[in-house]
Structures are given as C-alpha cells and as structure tokens.
Design an enzyme around this catalytic site. Structure first.
Site, PDB file in Angstrom:
ATOM      1  N   ASP A  36       0.838  -1.203   0.000  1.00 34.97           N
ATOM      2  CA  ASP A  36       0.000   0.000   0.000  1.00 34.97           C
ATOM      3  C   ASP A  36       0.868   1.246   0.000  1.00 34.97           C
ATOM      4  OD1 ASP A  36      -2.077  -1.664   0.069  1.00 34.97           O
ATOM      5  OD2 ASP A  36      -2.930  -0.967   1.965  1.00 34.97           O
ATOM      6  N   GLN A  37       1.987   1.137   0.744  1.00 34.28           N
ATOM      7  CA  GLN A  37       2.860   2.303   0.852  1.00 34.28           C
ATOM      8  C   GLN A  37       3.490   2.647  -0.499  1.00 34.28           C
ATOM      9  OE1 GLN A  37       6.068   1.702   3.518  1.00 34.28           O
ATOM     10  NE2 GLN A  37       6.637   3.871   3.542  1.00 34.28           N
ATOM     11  N   ASP A  40       0.914   4.258  -2.627  1.00 31.66           N
ATOM     12  CA  ASP A  40       0.705   5.656  -2.243  1.00 31.66           C
ATOM     13  C   ASP A  40       1.843   6.546  -2.728  1.00 31.66           C
ATOM     14  OD1 ASP A  40      -1.771   5.434  -1.166  1.00 31.66           O
ATOM     15  OD2 ASP A  40      -1.079   5.066   0.882  1.00 31.66           O
ATOM     16  N   SER A  85     -36.543  -2.200 -19.713  1.00 34.53           N
ATOM     17  CA  SER A  85     -36.644  -2.929 -18.454  1.00 34.53           C
ATOM     18  C   SER A  85     -36.951  -4.387 -18.775  1.00 34.53           C
ATOM     19  CB  SER A  85     -37.711  -2.308 -17.573  1.00 34.53           C
ATOM     20  OG  SER A  85     -38.918  -2.315 -18.270  1.00 34.53           O
ATOM     21  N   LEU A  86     -37.053  -5.187 -17.735  1.00 34.96           N
ATOM     22  CA  LEU A  86     -37.261  -6.615 -17.945  1.00 34.96           C
ATOM     23  C   LEU A  86     -38.659  -7.014 -17.509  1.00 34.96           C
ATOM     24  CD1 LEU A  86     -33.949  -8.077 -16.503  1.00 34.96           C
ATOM     25  CD2 LEU A  86     -34.653  -8.040 -18.884  1.00 34.96           C
ATOM     26  N   GLU A 116     -27.972 -14.682 -14.322  1.00 37.57           N
ATOM     27  CA  GLU A 116     -27.199 -13.726 -13.506  1.00 37.57           C
ATOM     28  C   GLU A 116     -28.005 -13.349 -12.289  1.00 37.57           C
ATOM     29  OE1 GLU A 116     -26.726 -10.425 -16.147  1.00 37.57           O
ATOM     30  OE2 GLU A 116     -25.795 -11.685 -17.668  1.00 37.57           O
ATOM     31  N   LYS A 118     -29.788 -10.707  -9.978  1.00 30.79           N
ATOM     32  CA  LYS A 118     -30.362  -9.379 -10.205  1.00 30.79           C
ATOM     33  C   LYS A 118     -30.002  -8.542  -8.987  1.00 30.79           C
ATOM     34  CE  LYS A 118     -34.602  -7.169 -11.715  1.00 30.79           C
ATOM     35  NZ  LYS A 118     -34.767  -6.164 -10.678  1.00 30.79           N
ATOM     36  N   ASP A 120     -29.850  -5.358  -6.630  1.00 26.81           N
ATOM     37  CA  ASP A 120     -30.828  -4.310  -6.352  1.00 26.81           C
ATOM     38  C   ASP A 120     -30.108  -2.973  -6.178  1.00 26.81           C
ATOM     39  OD1 ASP A 120     -33.309  -3.376  -6.019  1.00 26.81           O
ATOM     40  OD2 ASP A 120     -33.541  -4.018  -3.936  1.00 26.81           O
ATOM     41  N   ARG A 139     -30.518   5.796 -15.875  1.00 24.24           N
ATOM     42  CA  ARG A 139     -31.540   5.283 -16.785  1.00 24.24           C
ATOM     43  C   ARG A 139     -32.537   6.367 -17.178  1.00 24.24           C
ATOM     44  NH1 ARG A 139     -36.547   2.755 -16.479  1.00 24.24           N
ATOM     45  NH2 ARG A 139     -36.842   1.278 -18.167  1.00 24.24           N
ATOM     46  N   GLU A 177     -25.084  -2.228 -12.884  1.00 23.88           N
ATOM     47  CA  GLU A 177     -25.805  -1.776 -11.705  1.00 23.88           C
ATOM     48  C   GLU A 177     -24.827  -1.107 -10.745  1.00 23.88           C
ATOM     49  OE1 GLU A 177     -28.894  -2.464 -12.257  1.00 23.88           O
ATOM     50  OE2 GLU A 177     -29.973  -2.349 -10.354  1.00 23.88           O
ATOM     51  N   TYR A 227     -21.373  -3.347 -10.898  1.00 16.05           N
ATOM     52  CA  TYR A 227     -21.231  -4.602 -11.618  1.00 16.05           C
ATOM     53  C   TYR A 227     -21.768  -4.437 -13.020  1.00 16.05           C
ATOM     54  CZ  TYR A 227     -19.622  -7.763  -8.020  1.00 16.05           C
ATOM     55  OH  TYR A 227     -18.860  -8.405  -7.102  1.00 16.05           O
ATOM     56  N   LYS A 292     -31.140 -14.745 -19.527  1.00 15.83           N
ATOM     57  CA  LYS A 292     -31.002 -14.166 -20.861  1.00 15.83           C
ATOM     58  C   LYS A 292     -30.642 -15.256 -21.862  1.00 15.83           C
ATOM     59  CE  LYS A 292     -29.093 -10.041 -18.698  1.00 15.83           C
ATOM     60  NZ  LYS A 292     -27.910  -9.242 -18.385  1.00 15.83           N
ATOM     61  N   LYS A 316     -38.194 -12.952  -9.713  1.00 17.60           N
ATOM     62  CA  LYS A 316     -37.993 -12.278  -8.418  1.00 17.60           C
ATOM     63  C   LYS A 316     -38.322 -13.243  -7.291  1.00 17.60           C
ATOM     64  CE  LYS A 316     -38.521  -7.520  -9.393  1.00 17.60           C
ATOM     65  NZ  LYS A 316     -38.690  -6.335  -8.599  1.00 17.60           N
ATOM     66  N   CYS A 410     -48.733  11.433  25.583  1.00 18.65           N
ATOM     67  CA  CYS A 410     -47.336  11.181  25.220  1.00 18.65           C
ATOM     68  C   CYS A 410     -46.714  10.211  26.227  1.00 18.65           C
ATOM     69  CB  CYS A 410     -46.558  12.497  25.212  1.00 18.65           C
ATOM     70  SG  CYS A 410     -44.788  12.264  24.988  1.00 18.65           S
ATOM     71  N   CYS A 413     -44.002  12.387  28.281  1.00 18.15           N
ATOM     72  CA  CYS A 413     -44.264  13.530  29.151  1.00 18.15           C
ATOM     73  C   CYS A 413     -45.740  13.634  29.569  1.00 18.15           C
ATOM     74  CB  CYS A 413     -43.817  14.834  28.488  1.00 18.15           C
ATOM     75  SG  CYS A 413     -44.859  15.336  27.115  1.00 18.15           S
ATOM     76  N   CYS A 428     -46.799  14.720  19.874  1.00 20.93           N
ATOM     77  CA  CYS A 428     -46.824  15.327  21.204  1.00 20.93           C
ATOM     78  C   CYS A 428     -46.575  16.816  21.005  1.00 20.93           C
ATOM     79  CB  CYS A 428     -45.724  14.728  22.075  1.00 20.93           C
ATOM     80  SG  CYS A 428     -45.484  15.703  23.559  1.00 20.93           S
ATOM     81  N   CYS A 434     -41.081  18.327  26.391  1.00 20.14           N
ATOM     82  CA  CYS A 434     -41.083  16.856  26.262  1.00 20.14           C
ATOM     83  C   CYS A 434     -39.635  16.357  26.135  1.00 20.14           C
ATOM     84  CB  CYS A 434     -41.908  16.459  25.040  1.00 20.14           C
ATOM     85  SG  CYS A 434     -41.910  14.683  24.744  1.00 20.14           S
TER      86      CYS A 434
HETATM   87  S1  IVH Z   1     -30.362  -6.867 -17.938  1.00 19.92           S
HETATM   88  C1  IVH Z   1     -32.873  -5.089 -21.421  1.00 19.92           C
HETATM   89  N1  IVH Z   1     -29.085  -7.912 -15.901  1.00 19.92           N
HETATM   90  O1  IVH Z   1     -32.885  -4.826 -13.246  1.00 19.92           O
HETATM   91  C2  IVH Z   1     -32.686  -5.457 -20.022  1.00 19.92           C
HETATM   92  N2  IVH Z   1     -30.562  -6.106 -15.468  1.00 19.92           N
HETATM   93  O2  IVH Z   1     -35.575  -4.164 -15.406  1.00 19.92           O
HETATM   94  C3  IVH Z   1     -31.390  -5.007 -19.473  1.00 19.92           C
HETATM   95  N3  IVH Z   1     -30.625  -5.399 -13.121  1.00 19.92           N
HETATM   96  O3  IVH Z   1     -33.092  -1.702 -13.633  1.00 19.92           O
HETATM   97  C4  IVH Z   1     -31.234  -5.367 -18.076  1.00 19.92           C
HETATM   98  N4  IVH Z   1     -29.164  -6.859 -12.355  1.00 19.92           N
HETATM   99  O4  IVH Z   1     -30.622  -2.294 -13.915  1.00 19.92           O
HETATM  100  C5  IVH Z   1     -29.969  -6.985 -16.296  1.00 19.92           C
HETATM  101  N5  IVH Z   1     -27.843  -8.914 -14.204  1.00 19.92           N
HETATM  102  C6  IVH Z   1     -28.725  -7.989 -14.598  1.00 19.92           C
HETATM  103  C7  IVH Z   1     -29.321  -7.079 -13.695  1.00 19.92           C
HETATM  104  C8  IVH Z   1     -30.235  -6.153 -14.176  1.00 19.92           C
HETATM  105  C9  IVH Z   1     -29.970  -5.862 -12.042  1.00 19.92           C
HETATM  106  C10 IVH Z   1     -31.611  -4.297 -13.116  1.00 19.92           C
HETATM  107  C11 IVH Z   1     -31.478  -3.341 -14.249  1.00 19.92           C
HETATM  108  C12 IVH Z   1     -32.878  -2.800 -14.428  1.00 19.92           C
HETATM  109  C13 IVH Z   1     -33.724  -3.920 -13.922  1.00 19.92           C
HETATM  110  C14 IVH Z   1     -34.365  -4.684 -15.071  1.00 19.92           C
END
Ligand code: IVH
Length: 709
Positions: A36-37, A40, A85-86, A116, A118, A120, A139, A177, A227, A292, A316, A410, A413, A428, A434
């Site tokens: 690390d040093q 740096d 979106s998916l 993969e 998903k 959050d 997005r 993400e 990621y 996918k 989900k 309350c 108090c 309150c 209080c």
């Molecule tokens: S693929 C065309 N892969 O989930 C679809 N999405 O509606 C492209 N998310 O907000 C998305 N992990 O950001 C994909 N491994 C993953 C994901 C992922 C999280 C999120 C994405 C989007 C929502 C999908």
C-alpha cells in the site's frame, strides 16, 4: 534545473499506466504487486507532477477519482440504445412458459441461457471511448438520463481506463448496476440514526440518492460499487452474451463471477434454487435472477416488446416472511414530536438476519391489522431492510387477547397527543418540555451535517441532557465556563474536556445555513436551510419575513413557510437565537457579496431552462427575484421570457416559439439587470465556493476487500 517537459510527460504516462494496472489487480483480481505504501508513493509522485504541470495531466488520471466536482444540476443525455426494463415474474411456472415462448420463437434451433443475479441497485450506462471512461448516464426515462460522470468516476472498482485488448471495441457502452454494499448501507444508516436523520429504506434508494449528490467528494465517501451486465456496440461485436461478459472482465470491468450458462430450463431452475438462500450470504442486496438467451443472433431473432426484450426475463424471489410473537409495542417520540409505534418481537431468523423489532408506521396500521399483544404475526422483509408486520395469524390468537390501545397521551411527558388533519402520525405538542424531543433536538444540533461539534457527539450531549446540564443548543456554549463541574463527571477526562471546549469554540465558525438547519425547525432540511439562508442572508431578515414571503423563495413551499414563520414567532425560539448570537454563532451569511436588488424586472415572469455557463439555475432565480421578477414553471402566452441554457428540451423551445415568447440567453438576462458598477462594486457572485475538504487523509487504498461473491 527544470526537467524538460517531454521527460515529465513520459513519467506521467508511465505512472498513470502503472497505477491503472495496479488498481485493476487490486480491485478486480484481489492481488497486489506492491505494498500500500509503494502504491501511495507512486500516486503521490503523480499528484506532484500533475500539480507542477497541470497542462500535462491526463484526463483519466488515477489521481482524479476522488471528485471535487460540484454539479449544480445534472445535464441530461439521450441514450444511444434505449435502456429497457425486464419482464418480471415470481413464479417458476412463468419461467417454464417463458422457455416455451423462446423455444417457439427460435423454431426448434438449439439455444442456451445465461443466468445472472439481479442486483438491487441503480441501472447505469457507461461509455468507453478508446478505452477511457467518458460518460456515465442514469436510466432516466429509458430514453434520456442524467449525466452523472463525475459521480461514477468516484467508484473505485470502476476502471477509468481499460486494459488493452485485441477485440476491445473502440467505442462502446457498458450497462450495469451501481449499488451500495450492504455493510456500507448499514453503517450509513447507523450514522443517520445517531444524527437523528431519517433512515434510508433500502440500499437501492441509498445508491440512487448518492448518485444524485451534487458534490462528488460526498459521493466518493459513500463507497458505491458497480457490476457490469452487458456490453453494447453499434454492430455485433460478439456472438454471445457470455462472450461479452468474459470480454468485459478481460478489459478490467467488474463483472460478478456468479453468472452461469444454463443449457436448458431445468438448469435455470437449479440456479434459481441455489441462490434462493445463498444470496443472503452476499454483501449486496439481490432481489432475483435475470435469465437471458445467450446467443446474440437469437436475441435479435426473438426481438422486443414495446418495453422489454423477449429474450430475457427477471425471476424475483418472493419477499421472505416469518411468523413470530408480538410481545410489546413501544412508542418512540421523535425530534418533531411524531410518535412512531415499534413492535418488539420474539427474535426470529429472516432473510439472513435475526429480527427483533418491526416498524408499525402509525396508528392506522395497528388498527387495520387489528393487532393484539401476544398475537402471532407475519413479518416480511421485502426490498426494505426494516421489517414490517404484514398480518396476523388469527387461528393462533390467544383467548382474551386485548386490542392494542394507541396511547392518547405522550408516553414520555404525558401531554395529550394530537393528530393534525391529514397527517398519519400522532404528535406530542409539548415542544418545549417533552424530554425525548428536547434531547433529539440537541442531538440534531450537534450532528455532522449541522454544527458537527467535535468532542460532543449524540451520546455526550444526551448525557449532559440527562444530567440537566444542557437543555437547549444555547446551553452548549455555557459549557466551557463550567469546567469545574465537567471534571467531576465520570468517563470525561481532561483531554476530552479540552477537546469538547475547542470543538464548541470551532463550531462558532460553522456557516449560517448549517446553523439554521441545526435549529431543527420542522421541514427545514439541509437544502431548504441553504435556500433560505441564500435568500435572506441573515437570521434577522428571515425572522422579519412573513410566511407568504418565505413561500415565494424557490423550493420553499407554503407548508414549510408557515411552519418556519410560526417557529420564529415563539418567544423561546427568539430567546434561543439571541443567546446563540451572544455566544458568537454565525447567524448570517458572511464573505459573499449580496445580490444586487432592484425593481427592474417588476411585472415580468420568467421560465429558466437548461444548464448555464456563468451561474447556477438557483443563482439566476435569485437574481430575478431580487430584482422584482417572478419565476414560473410553465410556458404560457403570458410569459415574459424563457431564459434558455444548454440542453434545454426541444419541446420547451417549440412551445415558447408557438406563443411568441422571447427566448433569451444568460447574457441577455444579465443585460436586463443593474450593471455591476451599480451593485456598489461588488461581484455579483463570488467565485464558486470550494467543495468541502475531502475527509482527512483518505487512504488511497482502503483495506483489501475480498471479492464480493
Ligand atoms: S439486464 C434489457 N441484468 O434490473 C434489459 N438487469 O428491469 C437489461 N438489473 O433496472 C437489463 N441486475 O438495472 C440486467 N444482471 C442484470 C441485472 C439487471 C440488475 C436491473 C437493471 C434494471 C432492472 C431490469
């Protein structure tokens, strides 16, 4: 002797390359070729060379990660490829149906999937040109998003410059993400709790809020991660999604190594089952699995619906629920007197943690659930980290269980609780007497974003309160004179007292907006405090303003203005302000010159749109208002001017042209105002205030972190 520039440039290039490489090794491969040093030292050498030769510094230098950029407002940009979106499902049957649709669509040809996790977090689109990170866009509405490049650059696991690769496209986009690791999220919430700030509901909100912070130094402090999950190029660069993921890893981008190829739906379901529980061992919030079709030509063949691809689906996981006993309900009284019921439960394991408490939100919820003490209740932890009670197992209700009586007084108090119309919470009203309210207000006053008093944290100020030594923020400033009393307290050594006293002294330099925020006036958060302070510039001007006047300040609505005006009218609050003034606390904006005021713009209305070069949008609003003009949000034929900056939406321009509203620039607007000289020789705006200093000596290399998965 000055080294010649080309030698310096070569050294800068070599250092930059080496540091990028070391970052890759460290963040993507968990290895390190140097200590690390040494790292740096290299970074410091580069920083020094860049400081001495700013013109030679490279745009994507590894020294330029920790932000320092203040973005007043994010410009927007159109996505080259829309961010779709998916389709979502919670059922395995739906996954089988998805598979049947895919099979049909591909007319019997063999195919495979990639599974993969998903994550959050928040979707992000990154652009790399010639291997350099050039843009980060959220997005947004899928077509346009906010340009948050300075903020994404602070994500340490994200390479600013990619590793060379023979098959690396010259210009491509990476989708992925941005997320806040769970331990960081928990730490952040613990800190917020200490500061009496509201808690963030889940890591996704926290990540999204962080990306929208205007000061990238603050963003850097939040430790976001990224990621990647897809790579987009104008043509077809790879034959399969799995090949693209592998390429992303090779280029140095972080790809979670949890993805797998599945040759059929049975293997997909195995993956789904495997992660159902295992995901709770990960230091990142996941809410499902993304499936996918692997072959990109087959993806094209399957195509898209209006909103989402036909070649992918998200499974989900259902929110985890558990059944446990409700033993007691506590009522917390917050800083503003709001009473929140909290359920105390028999501890039960749920989604990776042991749950002992759950929030009940308010009286309505207790009533709606018809809760009784001793009931077996269902607790759920969805995307939210704080569990909630979602139902009662009526079959298991103990005989004679009595409904929970919401208190009418309350719990702290004894004052009768009130419920203002339209509000969910009982309150309150005993603001002055209080104890939990008084204590929470003190904790708020000393908290980091308010006065941030060194040596006087929430715990210590709470202790002084319990000992009746401090009741209001003004009492804090009497503490230095009470040293003889302080030394008699246990666990408070001479050194801590010195620290405390110098912290109190230093807090007298804290700028007015933070003092105003620290006063803990209902609805006056950090931003509103800044707006009010910038507009009125002193507590005296603010106290003299009526609610109507305050409501006209941008971002200060009627509700806030009424609450603030009421607060300033209370004699004890006025007394508090006088005592703070005597103590030497900052009660006005210093240093900056006032905005020139005139009635030049009286009777004129303005819409401001776009991004401006010389002023922020707030500054322009302030200029217009202080010169008698009005700001409105919509373009109508009555509008006097549309002040247009860069990136203004075409729809606004068209509308203005349609109504024949003059469109003017920032410079045109300045020409309508009194000349600079008339403003008594002041600069209208001082140079942009410097960003808050970075946290003290941030280590460039935090302790080695293992790979997330
Ligand atoms: S693929 C065309 N892969 O989930 C679809 N999405 O509606 C492209 N998310 O907000 C998305 N992990 O950001 C994909 N491994 C993953 C994901 C992922 C999280 C999120 C994405 C989007 C929502 C999908």
């Amino acid at each position: 002797m000055m080294p010649d520039t080309s030698a310096v440039l070569l050294r800068i290039q070599a250092l930059t390359e080496q540091l990028h490489h070391l970052n890759y090794e460290y963040y993507q491969r968990d290895t390190s070729e140097v200590s690390d040093q040494e790292f740096d030292q290299l970074l410091t050498e580069l920083q020094q060379l860049e400081a001495a030769h700013p013109d030679l510094a490279l745009a994507n230098s590894p020294t330029r990660r920790v932000g320092g950029t203040i973005t007043k407002q994010f410009p927007t940009a159109e996505h080259r490829y829309p961010m779709l979106s998916l389709g979502n499902t919670y059922s395995e049957d739906d996954l089988r149906e998805f598979d049947e649709r895919v099979q049909k669509g591909l007319e019997g040809a063999p195919y495979a999937y990639v599974c993969e996790l998903k994550i959050d977090g928040v979707a992000m689109s990154l652009r790399y040109e010639h291997g350099q990170l050039t843009q980060g866009v959220t997005r947004g509405d899928g077509t346009r998003g906010d340009v948050v490049t300075a903020n994404v650059r602070t994500i340490k696991t994200l390479p600013l410059a990619l590793r060379p690769g023979q098959d690396r496209p010259e210009d491509f986009e990476v989708r992925g993400e941005v997320f806040l690791p769970l331990p960081v999220f928990e730490e952040l919430n613990a800190e917020r709790e200490q500061n009496g700030e509201s808690l963030m509901a889940n890591p996704r909100n926290a990540a999204s809020g962080t990306l929208k912070l205007q000061n990238s130094v603050q963003v850097a402090a939040r430790k976001l991660k990224f990621y990647a999950y897809s790579l987009l190029t104008p043509g077809r660069h790879f034959t399969s999604h799995s090949a693209a993921l592998e390429a992303l890893s090779r280029y140095g981008l972080p790809v979670s190594d949890t993805w797998r190829r599945a040759s059929n739906i049975a293997e997909v379901l195995d993956f789904v089952h495997y992660w159902a529980q295992k995901r709770f061992d990960l230091p990142v919030a996941t809410d499902g699995i993304v499936i996918k079709v692997d072959n990109l030509r087959q993806q094209d063949q399957l195509g898209y619906t209006a909103k989402s691809p036909r070649w992918a689906i998200a499974y989900k996981y259902p929110a985890e629920a558990a059944r446990t006993r409700l033993n007691e309900v506590l009522y917390n009284v917050g800083r503003t007197g709001a009473v929140t019921p909290v359920a105390l439960l028999t501890p039960v394991p749920l989604a990776g943690t042991v749950v002992k408490r759950a929030t009940l939100h308010n009286a309505n919820q207790i009533e709606a659930l018809d809760l009784r003490l001793g009931d077996l209740v269902f607790v759920e932890k969805g995307g939210e980290i704080i569990p909630k009670i979602t139902g009662v197992d009526l079959t298991a209700r103990p005989a004679g269980a009595v409904p929970i009586q919401y208190p009418t007084a309350c719990p702290a108090c004894g004052t009768a609780l009130v419920r203002p119309e339209g509000e969910a919470h009982f309150r309150c009203p005993n603001e002055r007497g209080c104890p939990p309210q008084l204590k929470a207000r003190l904790e708020h006053y000393v908290s980091r974003k308010a006065l941030n008093i060194d040596g006087l944290g929430a715990e210590t100020v709470g202790r002084f309160f319990e000992l009746s030594m401090v009741k209001t923020p003004a009492d804090i400033y009497d503490l230095p004179a009470r040293r003889p009393e302080l030394v008699t307290l246990e666990r408070l050594g001479e050194k801590s007292i010195d620290n405390l006293i110098s912290g109190i002294e230093a807090s007298k330099q804290v700028p007015f907006p933070r003092v105003l925020f620290g006063m803990g006036i209902r609805y006056i958060g950090e931003t509103v405090a800044q707006k009010l302070a910038a507009h009125y510039r002193s507590i005296d001007a603010l106290m003299a303003a009526s609610a109507e006047e305050m409501a006209a300040v941008p971002e200060v609505g009627g509700v806030i203005a009424v609450a603030a005006a009421h607060w300033f009218q209370q004699p004890e609050n006025r007394q508090l302000i006088e005592r703070l003034r005597q103590a030497g606390v900052q009660l006005e904006v210093t240093g900056e010159a006032p905005v020139p005021a005139s009635d030049r713009l009286a009777g004129l209305t303005f819409v401001i749109s776009g991004v401006f070069e010389q002023h922020s949008r707030d500054e322009l609003q302030q200029l217009i208002i202080s010169n008698g003009g009005k700001i409105t949000g919509s373009i109508s034929k009555k509008l006097s001017y549309l002040v247009a900056g860069e990136n203004m939406g075409p729809a606004k321009r068209e509308k203005a042209l349609g109504f024949k509203v003059p469109i003017i620039s920032e410079t045109d607007l300045m020409a309508l105002l009194p000349a600079l000289e008339e403003a008594a020789g002041f600069e209208i705006f001082p140079e942009e205030t410097p960003p808050a200093p970075a946290p003290e000596a941030p280590s460039n290399r935090p302790g080695q972190q293992g790979s997330l998965f």
